[in-house]
Every structure is written in structure tokens, then in C-alpha cells.
Design a protein around this motif. Structure first.
Motif, PDB file in Angstrom:
ATOM      1  N   SER A 156       1.157   8.709  -1.742  1.00  0.00           N
ATOM      2  CA  SER A 156       0.536   8.334  -0.479  1.00  0.00           C
ATOM      3  C   SER A 156      -0.492   7.240  -0.748  1.00  0.00           C
ATOM      4  CB  SER A 156      -0.139   9.541   0.178  1.00  0.00           C
ATOM      5  OG  SER A 156       0.813  10.549   0.464  1.00  0.00           O
ATOM      6  N   VAL A 157      -0.764   6.418   0.256  1.00  0.00           N
ATOM      7  CA  VAL A 157      -1.649   5.265   0.091  1.00  0.00           C
ATOM      8  C   VAL A 157      -2.737   5.302   1.153  1.00  0.00           C
ATOM      9  CG1 VAL A 157      -1.777   2.741  -0.006  1.00  0.00           C
ATOM     10  CG2 VAL A 157       0.322   3.917  -0.754  1.00  0.00           C
ATOM     11  N   VAL A 158      -3.977   5.109   0.719  1.00  0.00           N
ATOM     12  CA  VAL A 158      -5.105   5.026   1.656  1.00  0.00           C
ATOM     13  C   VAL A 158      -5.017   3.694   2.400  1.00  0.00           C
ATOM     14  CG1 VAL A 158      -7.614   4.955   1.893  1.00  0.00           C
ATOM     15  CG2 VAL A 158      -6.553   6.493   0.208  1.00  0.00           C
ATOM     16  N   VAL A 159      -5.179   3.739   3.718  1.00  0.00           N
ATOM     17  CA  VAL A 159      -5.063   2.553   4.570  1.00  0.00           C
ATOM     18  C   VAL A 159      -6.344   2.370   5.360  1.00  0.00           C
ATOM     19  CG1 VAL A 159      -3.839   1.524   6.526  1.00  0.00           C
ATOM     20  CG2 VAL A 159      -2.548   2.738   4.754  1.00  0.00           C
ATOM     21  N   ASP A 160      -6.824   1.140   5.425  1.00  0.00           N
ATOM     22  CA  ASP A 160      -7.980   0.784   6.254  1.00  0.00           C
ATOM     23  C   ASP A 160      -7.464   0.419   7.642  1.00  0.00           C
ATOM     24  OD1 ASP A 160     -10.284  -0.154   7.434  1.00  0.00           O
ATOM     25  OD2 ASP A 160     -10.900  -1.364   5.705  1.00  0.00           O
ATOM     26  N   SER A 161      -8.001   1.059   8.670  1.00  0.00           N
ATOM     27  CA  SER A 161      -7.526   0.816  10.035  1.00  0.00           C
ATOM     28  C   SER A 161      -8.149  -0.419  10.670  1.00  0.00           C
ATOM     29  CB  SER A 161      -7.811   2.042  10.920  1.00  0.00           C
ATOM     30  OG  SER A 161      -9.205   2.265  11.021  1.00  0.00           O
ATOM     31  N   GLN A 162      -9.035  -1.101   9.970  1.00  0.00           N
ATOM     32  CA  GLN A 162      -9.660  -2.302  10.542  1.00  0.00           C
ATOM     33  C   GLN A 162      -8.642  -3.433  10.658  1.00  0.00           C
ATOM     34  OE1 GLN A 162     -12.911  -2.309  11.708  1.00  0.00           O
ATOM     35  NE2 GLN A 162     -12.627  -0.127  11.270  1.00  0.00           N
ATOM     36  N   PHE A 163      -8.748  -4.203  11.755  1.00  0.00           N
ATOM     37  CA  PHE A 163      -7.812  -5.304  11.993  1.00  0.00           C
ATOM     38  C   PHE A 163      -8.472  -6.298  12.931  1.00  0.00           C
ATOM     39  CE2 PHE A 163      -4.215  -7.277  14.297  1.00  0.00           C
ATOM     40  CZ  PHE A 163      -3.470  -7.727  13.220  1.00  0.00           C
ATOM     41  N   ALA A 164      -8.239  -7.587  12.701  1.00  0.00           N
ATOM     42  CA  ALA A 164      -8.820  -8.646  13.542  1.00  0.00           C
ATOM     43  C   ALA A 164      -7.919  -8.874  14.751  1.00  0.00           C
ATOM     44  CB  ALA A 164      -8.984  -9.931  12.732  1.00  0.00           C
ATOM     45  N   TRP A 165      -8.106  -8.072  15.796  1.00  0.00           N
ATOM     46  CA  TRP A 165      -7.278  -8.173  16.999  1.00  0.00           C
ATOM     47  C   TRP A 165      -7.593  -9.459  17.758  1.00  0.00           C
ATOM     48  CZ3 TRP A 165      -3.498  -4.648  17.602  1.00  0.00           C
ATOM     49  CH2 TRP A 165      -3.609  -3.432  16.914  1.00  0.00           C
ATOM     50  N   GLY A 225      -5.729   1.047  -0.316  1.00  0.00           N
ATOM     51  CA  GLY A 225      -4.786   0.766  -1.398  1.00  0.00           C
ATOM     52  C   GLY A 225      -4.734   1.842  -2.470  1.00  0.00           C
ATOM     53  N   THR A 226      -5.684   2.762  -2.467  1.00  0.00           N
ATOM     54  CA  THR A 226      -5.675   3.852  -3.449  1.00  0.00           C
ATOM     55  C   THR A 226      -4.427   4.715  -3.249  1.00  0.00           C
ATOM     56  OG1 THR A 226      -8.097   3.940  -3.556  1.00  0.00           O
ATOM     57  CG2 THR A 226      -6.889   5.916  -4.244  1.00  0.00           C
ATOM     58  N   ARG A 227      -3.722   4.980  -4.349  1.00  0.00           N
ATOM     59  CA  ARG A 227      -2.521   5.830  -4.288  1.00  0.00           C
ATOM     60  C   ARG A 227      -2.903   7.234  -4.763  1.00  0.00           C
ATOM     61  NH1 ARG A 227       2.908   3.492  -6.350  1.00  0.00           N
ATOM     62  NH2 ARG A 227       2.104   4.218  -8.363  1.00  0.00           N
ATOM     63  N   TYR A 228      -2.427   8.235  -4.035  1.00  0.00           N
ATOM     64  CA  TYR A 228      -2.823   9.610  -4.337  1.00  0.00           C
ATOM     65  C   TYR A 228      -1.706  10.583  -3.957  1.00  0.00           C
ATOM     66  CZ  TYR A 228      -3.590  10.285   0.694  1.00  0.00           C
ATOM     67  OH  TYR A 228      -3.416  10.390   2.053  1.00  0.00           O
ATOM     68  N   ARG A 229      -1.829  11.806  -4.429  1.00  0.00           N
ATOM     69  CA  ARG A 229      -0.936  12.894  -4.050  1.00  0.00           C
ATOM     70  C   ARG A 229      -1.628  14.209  -4.368  1.00  0.00           C
ATOM     71  NH1 ARG A 229       3.657  11.889  -8.781  1.00  0.00           N
ATOM     72  NH2 ARG A 229       2.369  12.566 -10.557  1.00  0.00           N
ATOM     73  N   PHE A 230      -1.003  15.303  -3.977  1.00  0.00           N
ATOM     74  CA  PHE A 230      -1.578  16.623  -4.195  1.00  0.00           C
ATOM     75  C   PHE A 230      -0.692  17.405  -5.157  1.00  0.00           C
ATOM     76  CE2 PHE A 230      -2.868  15.594   0.274  1.00  0.00           C
ATOM     77  CZ  PHE A 230      -4.213  15.379  -0.008  1.00  0.00           C
ATOM     78  N   GLU A 287      -4.609  14.171  -7.191  1.00  0.00           N
ATOM     79  CA  GLU A 287      -4.298  13.215  -8.250  1.00  0.00           C
ATOM     80  C   GLU A 287      -4.403  11.800  -7.708  1.00  0.00           C
ATOM     81  OE1 GLU A 287      -1.245  15.834 -11.044  1.00  0.00           O
ATOM     82  OE2 GLU A 287      -0.433  14.208  -9.805  1.00  0.00           O
ATOM     83  N   ILE A 288      -5.167  10.963  -8.411  1.00  0.00           N
ATOM     84  CA  ILE A 288      -5.327   9.555  -8.074  1.00  0.00           C
ATOM     85  C   ILE A 288      -4.537   8.736  -9.091  1.00  0.00           C
ATOM     86  CG2 ILE A 288      -6.936   7.652  -7.739  1.00  0.00           C
ATOM     87  CD1 ILE A 288      -7.316   9.810  -5.679  1.00  0.00           C
ATOM     88  N   ASP A 289      -3.657   7.859  -8.625  1.00  0.00           N
ATOM     89  CA  ASP A 289      -2.861   7.043  -9.530  1.00  0.00           C
ATOM     90  C   ASP A 289      -3.786   6.146 -10.354  1.00  0.00           C
ATOM     91  OD1 ASP A 289      -0.669   5.867 -10.753  1.00  0.00           O
ATOM     92  OD2 ASP A 289      -0.393   4.379  -9.168  1.00  0.00           O
ATOM     93  N   GLY A 290      -3.831   6.378 -11.665  1.00  0.00           N
ATOM     94  CA  GLY A 290      -4.674   5.600 -12.549  1.00  0.00           C
ATOM     95  C   GLY A 290      -6.115   6.043 -12.567  1.00  0.00           C
ATOM     96  N   GLN A 342       3.341   5.235   2.563  1.00  0.00           N
ATOM     97  CA  GLN A 342       3.888   5.730   1.309  1.00  0.00           C
ATOM     98  C   GLN A 342       4.238   4.568   0.387  1.00  0.00           C
ATOM     99  OE1 GLN A 342       2.877   9.094   1.507  1.00  0.00           O
ATOM    100  NE2 GLN A 342       4.674   9.300   0.167  1.00  0.00           N
ATOM    101  N   SER A 343       4.152   4.823  -0.903  1.00  0.00           N
ATOM    102  CA  SER A 343       4.600   3.884  -1.921  1.00  0.00           C
ATOM    103  C   SER A 343       5.695   4.577  -2.719  1.00  0.00           C
ATOM    104  CB  SER A 343       3.440   3.491  -2.846  1.00  0.00           C
ATOM    105  OG  SER A 343       3.902   2.675  -3.903  1.00  0.00           O
ATOM    106  N   GLY A 344       6.930   4.086  -2.597  1.00  0.00           N
ATOM    107  CA  GLY A 344       8.037   4.718  -3.286  1.00  0.00           C
ATOM    108  C   GLY A 344       8.724   5.790  -2.480  1.00  0.00           C
ATOM    109  N   GLY A 345       8.625   5.738  -1.162  1.00  0.00           N
ATOM    110  CA  GLY A 345       9.334   6.669  -0.303  1.00  0.00           C
ATOM    111  C   GLY A 345       8.586   7.953  -0.039  1.00  0.00           C
TER     112      GLY A 345
END
Length: 564
Positions: free
Chosen positions: A84-93, A55-60, A29-32, A76-79
Motif C-alpha cells: 500500500s502507498v501513502v497518498v497526499d490528497s492535496q491538489f492544485a485545483w 509515497g511511503t510503501r507499507y503493509r501489515f 512494515e515500512i518498505d525500506g 497500491q504498488s504491485g497490485g
């Protein structure tokens, strides 16, 4: 090999995976964004692709009345019961050249993100830590847990950064800032159990646990199952790769009870990151010297060091301190020379069973020593620190032993400021679970003389009360300036006299010189001899002792020398 967690694809989609061998079907399930029936693959895996990005929110969805988060959720969004929220691991170190620091340079400060204002709050303190001589911070567990506050060991989503502490980006900013200041960052990870609120694995993957093997938290985690093995090894690699964590402390591996898993995990980590100075540390009640080597685990938390010194400093001999009540000076001498005190002897606290293996052949740096930590303070009923349990002169002498001895020192947040704030066991559970945790906590202390009756146990703070958490926020003590000066001086002396000689240093002698006094010697890397004398007795006397170039002295209670 199937991997856990979402994967961002180049085509603007995300690949989602779930290991659910107990289910015939799973819906993503994708939120929205609607829902997608996941495809069943071999060995209990389900896979689906859907449009989305960071930023995509999802669950099973497992059934009409049950939707669960991704057990490998990165956020997580809402505990832990929410999306669950998709996160991009890219970062400007910024610290692009950082590869870590040698293990011998390590001086650890254990910190709890929740009590220090989250990742941002720790970041604000880093410059002061570096100036004081701290070379590494060790974050207590930061993964998602039930509620908004937890002392750290009730996590249920090992991959997800806890929302109350900050975002994944804020964690990366903390780590990047630490590296720019020359501070390594270690993380405490818990692979031996899951907390009681928000763990849904039994609803779709019962094989994640061995129900016929009991632990204090239920069935043992089935790390011999391929999918479970992968879950934890990939988690370790995620922290080390995606967040550039410098080292991991593995909590209570004796409860995992699978040395093959530990060895395979260490090997994969070592071979996956050959260009980095990554350090791996165990907590292991078994005192298993066989796990400690440069190609396996760098060191083990040395509870024996803490326990015998606690007896000498406080006179307490209840519960597990009883194993160290008899001949404590002799036991301390062995600890300083050989690392472990229990090296195969029977332990009353372990029902008389032998505990430990010989450790005298190991370098002193194979042991992490401490006077205080989250366990030894937080597991006390009232959370008292040593500063409330012993006198100032003895505590200063023990501190000098910790910081000038050749075992790797670990401090607990607030210790270096003379904090007398308690560190209590705190949670944020509700309803029946809150009641069970509160009563379980009080029953746990029935074996201690001070809490033998029900009325005394009723004084133990309620773990779920907000006041219990608030009281655990460390405040500088009334003599903070003096304690800061002592720690700064001792860490400077360690950096000058001990660290350059430390790699390969090994104990060569340990002897009792009084009822509560010991002398120990170590052969250092350059051939010099380090000698330390400690006297915690009622009438200390180190007058006239001269073992070379004096490094530091604390009255008649402590002295350290170096001799060529």
C-alpha cells in the motif's frame, strides 16, 4: 471515532490504523524502513506511527506467512497483493468555483476507464462530450482489483485508485478538467460485496461479514457493525471530498439489505457537504420508493424502463425479460407515467414475491432511464448492443423517448456513435480462479434458450482472455456521423424545451394506443404539458396526432409536443 486508512501528521510521521479484531497482534512494515509493533486499542483497532510521507510503501504483517495490504489503501504498488502507498490528497485545483450542477440538468454517459485508455484517455474525450450535450460522466468502479483488467465489479480495495487506470493525481486532473468544461463526474461504488482475488478481510476481521446471511458473493457485508459502517461511509466521503466527485451511484443496494445503513449514510453525506450539489443514486431491485427524496437519494436506476423497452425492441422474453413479456405496451405506459412498473406486484423472476412500492407520487426525475448500460450489455453472453438486436428506425425512436422524456437519461459509452462493439464480461484471473469464473459464466446462461446446451455455452467468450477485453473497447460504428447528429439534436432540444421545465415534473397520464404503442403526458414545472407518443409496432402510425407545439418527430414512430 477511529477512522480507516493512513493519516499524514504535521511532525513528518504517518499514523496507520487497522481494524483486526481476530488478531492479538499486528506489525506495521515500512518498505525500506523496518517494522513497528502496532498498539492494540479498544474494539479491535491497532494503531502505529512511523516516519514517512506521501509515497511511503507499507503493509501489515499478521504472521510469518501472511502480510496484507491496508483495506483502506489509497493506492497500491504491485497490485492488490502488493504494498500500500501513502497518498497526499492535496491538489492544485483550477475549477475552484465549481459547486456542481442541478440534478435536473443531468445527462449521464457511463464510461469504463480501462477500455477508454485510463483517466488520461477519458480526459481527452471530455471536450467532445461537452459539445455533444453530455453534462455528466459516470465512471464505472475505479478501485483496485485483482489483475490488470476487470469490468469493474470485482474490486477488493474500495479506497485505492486502480493502478492500470492512472494515479490519484491523474484522476483529480480528469475531474478538474471535466468541471472546467461544465461536466459533472459521478462514480459507481460497490458496497455490497468484494471480489474474489485480493480480499484478505476474513483473515483478521471475520466480523466484517454476516456469514449466516447469504448473498451471491458469500456472507453479507455487516454494515450494522460500527467499524464496517464507518469503512463505507468514509469511503463515500473520500471520493466526494478528496476527489471532488459530484455524485455516487450505489451498486445493488438490495444485496446490502439494510435500509437504516442507507439512510444514515445519505444523511451524513448531505450534512457533511451542504455547500455542494452532490447527487446520490441507487441501484435497487426492490423498487423502494421510500428511499427516493431530495434529503435522501435523488434517484434510482430504473431497470423497469430498460426491460420493457428491450422486450418491445427485440422480442426477447427469456430469463428476467419474462416479467415484461405480457402486455408490454401497458407496462411501458405505466412506467412513463409512474416510474416503476412493479409497485408491489408478484414477479416471476423473484419467485413470485411482491416487488416494489407505489411510485406514482414521485417526480419523474427520481428515475434514471436507459436503453443500455454496463449490466444490460455486459451481462449478455455475447455482449451485444441494441444496434445489433433491433432495427435502426425503432432504435432512433426509443432514443428520442430516452432523451426527450422527463426521467434522467443515461447513455452507455459508444451508444452515441452507433458503436456495434460488444461490451463483454472481462477479468484477469489465473489458475483455478480463472477456471471457476469461466465455467461459472457459462453455467449462468443455461437458463437462456440460446445457450441451453453445452456446445452453445462453449461459444461464450472466456472472460480472462485478452481478446475479450480488446473486443470490448468501443469503436465508432459505420453510421457514426448520423448517430452523433441525432444525439446532438435531441440533447439540444432537451436543454431548450425539457430541462427548464423539469424540476418537479410528474406523470399525469399513460395509455396504450396500439399493440406496441403508447401515449404519455407529464405536468411540467411551469404548468405546461409534455406529451410523447411512441409506436414500436410493425405498422406504426402517428399520422394526424397533434398535441401542441411539436418538439421532435421520428417518422411515424415517435413524436413529442409541449402545450401551455
Amino acid at each position: 471515532m477511529t477512522r480507516w486508512g493512513p493519516e499524514l501528521l504535521d511532525n513528518g510521521k504517518v499514523r496507520f490504523r487497522l481494524w483486526a479484531p481476530d488478531r492479538d497482534g499486528v506489525t506495521l512494515e515500512i518498505d525500506g524502513g523496518g517494522s513497528v509493533a502496532m498498539e492494540s486499542e479498544a474494539d479491535g483497532w491497532f494503531v502505529a506511527e512511523a516516519a514517512g510521507g506521501a509515497g511511503t510503501r507499507y503493509r501489515f504483517r499478521l504472521g510469518a506467512d501472511l502480510a496484507v495490504p491496508d483495506p483502506a489503501s489509497r493506492l497500491q504498488s504491485g497490485g492488490v497483493h502488493g504494498w500500500s502507498v501513502v497518498v497526499d490528497s492535496q491538489f492544485a485545483w483550477s475549477a475552484t468555483e465549481w459547486r456542481g450542477r442541478p440534478w435536473e440538468e443531468t445527462v449521464l454517459l457511463e464510461v469504463h476507464a480501462g477500455t477508454l485508455g485510463g483517466f488520461a484517455g477519458i480526459r481527452e474525450r471530455l471536450a467532445g462530450m461537452a459539445a455533444a450535450g453530455i453534462t455528466a460522466i459516470e465512471l464505472m468502479p475505479i478501485n483496485a482489483f485483482g489483475g490488470t483488467r476487470n469490468w469493474g465489479y470485482d474490486g477488493v480495495l474500495p479506497y485505492a485508485v486502480a493502478e492500470p487506470y492512472g494515479s490519484p493525481a491523474e484522476l483529480r486532473t480528469l475531474i478538474d478538467t471535466a468541471h472546467l468544461l461544465g461536466i459533472s463526474v459521478f462514480l459507481d461504488v460497490v458496497y455490497n460485496h468484494f471480489g474474489p482475488d485480493g480480499n484478505y478481510l476474513n483473515a483478521y476481521a471475520g466480523a466484517f461479514f454476516h456469514k449466516d446471511i447469504d448473498t451471491p458473493w458469500g456472507g453479507a457485508v455487516a454494515v450494522d457493525v460500527d467499524a464496517v459502517h464507518r469503512f463505507f461511509v468514509d469511503n463515500a466521503l473520500m471520493w466526494l471530498r478528496d476527489y471532488r466527485i459530484d455524485g455516487l451511484r450505489f451498486d445493488a443496494v438490495h444485496a446490502i439489505a439494510n435500509d437504516d445503513f442507507l439512510d444514515r449514510m445519505a444523511h451524513e453525506i448531505r450534512t457533511s457537504l451542504p455547500e455542494r450539489q452532490v447527487h446520490l443514486v441507487l441501484e435497487n431491485e426492490k423498487n423502494d420508493a421510500g428511499r427516493l427524496s431530495p434529503d435522501c437519494y435523488d434517484a434510482q436506476w430504473n431497470d423497469d424502463f430498460h426491460n420493457v423497452l428491450h422486450v418491445l425492441l427485440t422480442g426477447e422474453t427469456s430469463a428476467y425479460y419474462g416479467d415484461f413479456a405480457d402486455r408490454p405496451a401497458e407496462r411501458l405506459a405505466r412506467c412513463l407515467k409512474e416510474g416503476f412498473i412493479y409497485q408491489g406486484e408478484g414477479s416471476a423472476n423473484h419467485d413470485g414475491r411482491p416487488r416494489g412500492t407505489p411510485s406514482g407520487h414521485l417526480p419523474s426525475t427520481a428515475f434514471v432511464a436507459f436503453l443500455q448500460n454496463h449490466d444490460q450489455v455486459g451481462n449478455r453472453a455475447m455482449g451485444e448492443r441494441l444496434i445489433r438486436l433491433t432495427d435502426r428506425a425503432r432504435l432512433r425512436a426509443a432514443t428520442a423517448l430516452l432523451l426527450l422524456g422527463p426521467q434522467i437519461p443515461l447513455l452507455f459509452m459508444g451508444e452515441d456513435e452507433g458503436s456495434d462493439s460488444p461490451f463483454l464480461f472481462f477479468t484477469d484471473f489465473h489458475d483455478e480462479l480463472a477456471d471457476a469464473v469461466r465455467e461459472g459464466r457459462r453455467k449462468e446462461f443455461a437458463k437462456f434458450e440460446a445457450f441451453a446446451d453445452e456446445a452453445s455455452r462453449a461459444r461464450i467468450p472466456d472472460p480472462n482472455a485478452r481478446s475479450t477485453f480488446d473486443a470490448s473497447i468501443p469503436q465508432a460504428g459505420p453510421e457514426a456521423g448520423e448517430w452523433r447528429a441525432l444525439y446532438r439534436e435531441l440533447l439540444m432540444l432537451r436543454q431548450v424545451h425539457i430541462v427548464p421545465r423539469l424540476k418537479g415534473a410528474i406523470g399525469i397520464a399513460g395509455e396504450v394506443i396500439g399493440d406496441a404503442a403508447v401515449k404519455a403526458r407529464w405536468r411540467m414545472a411551469d404548468g405546461a404539458t409534455l406529451t410523447i407518443c411512441l409506436d414500436l409496432g410493425d405498422t406504426p402510425d402517428l399520422a394526424g396526432v397533434d398535441e401542441g407545439e411539436l418538439i421532435h418527430r421520428e417518422g411515424d414512430r415517435f413524436a413529442a409536443w409541449i402545450a401551455a
